[in-house]
Design a protein around this motif. Structure first.
Motif, PDB file in Angstrom:
ATOM      1  N   SER A  21     -20.532  22.819  29.338  1.00 21.01           N
ATOM      2  CA  SER A  21     -19.139  22.708  29.544  1.00 21.01           C
ATOM      3  C   SER A  21     -18.678  21.579  28.562  1.00 21.01           C
ATOM      4  O   SER A  21     -19.232  20.649  28.277  1.00 21.01           O
ATOM      5  N   THR A  23     -15.175  19.351  28.147  1.00 17.79           N
ATOM      6  CA  THR A  23     -13.780  19.019  28.483  1.00 17.79           C
ATOM      7  C   THR A  23     -12.903  18.365  27.459  1.00 17.79           C
ATOM      8  O   THR A  23     -13.724  17.471  26.764  1.00 17.79           O
ATOM      9  N   SER A  25      -9.467  16.389  25.998  1.00 21.26           N
ATOM     10  CA  SER A  25      -8.502  15.666  26.236  1.00 21.26           C
ATOM     11  C   SER A  25      -7.425  15.456  24.932  1.00 21.26           C
ATOM     12  O   SER A  25      -7.900  15.514  23.883  1.00 21.26           O
ATOM     13  N   LYS A  76      -8.123  23.399  33.486  1.00 21.58           N
ATOM     14  CA  LYS A  76      -9.135  22.318  33.594  1.00 21.58           C
ATOM     15  C   LYS A  76      -9.312  21.605  32.046  1.00 21.58           C
ATOM     16  O   LYS A  76     -10.356  21.003  32.319  1.00 21.58           O
ATOM     17  N   ASN A  77      -8.794  22.055  31.497  1.00 26.55           N
ATOM     18  CA  ASN A  77      -8.996  21.746  29.845  1.00 26.55           C
ATOM     19  C   ASN A  77     -10.454  21.534  29.421  1.00 26.55           C
ATOM     20  O   ASN A  77     -10.737  20.679  28.772  1.00 26.55           O
ATOM     21  N   THR A  78     -11.052  22.879  30.114  1.00 30.72           N
ATOM     22  CA  THR A  78     -12.214  22.923  29.972  1.00 30.72           C
ATOM     23  C   THR A  78     -12.712  24.320  29.080  1.00 30.72           C
ATOM     24  O   THR A  78     -12.185  25.351  29.535  1.00 30.72           O
TER      25      THR A  78
END
Length: 124
Positions: A21, A23, A25, A76-78
């Motif tokens: 994964s 992630t 930001s 989920k910004n993933t």
């Protein structure tokens, strides 16, 4: 500016599966193309897969297509890398990268944003 954090690496046996994964930001992250690269000890960083901002277009390195799948969940910004049928030669540090573009680059130099990497070790 985009900040990337990878997770999901570990030690597995040949034939196992693993999902990495990444992630992200930062503002307007959904407009970024995302990619996975890997770097084995003593070797250059190698393109694995890339996905466009909408998730509708993907690109894979020839040797990974069919075993690896890249996907993204914008809510989920993933971004994910599903790796199946792992082989000892897949052992490497895996890095997530991002670029504000509609193109899916395969070259390391095209991506200005990188995560710290997550280690994947596949034992035989």
């Amino acid at each position: 500016q985009v900040h990337l954090v990878e997770s999901g690496g570990g030690l597995v046996q040949a034939g196992d599966s693993l999902r990495l994964s990444c992630t992200a930001s930062g503002r307007t992250w959904t407009r970024y193309a995302m990619a996975w690269f890997r770097q084995a000890p003593g070797k250059d960083r190698q393109f694995v897969a890339a996905i466009n901002w909408s998730g509708g277009t993907t690109k894979y390195a020839d040797t990974m297509e069919g075993r690896f799948t890249i996907s993204r969940d914008s809510a989920k910004n993933t971004v994910y890398l599903q790796m199946n049928s792992l082989k000892p030669e897949d052992t490497a540090d895996y890095y997530c990268a991002a670029d504000y573009t509609t193109s899916l680059w395969v070259g390391v130099s095209f991506y200005p944003y990188w995560g710290q990497g997550t280690q994947v070790t596949v034992s035989s």
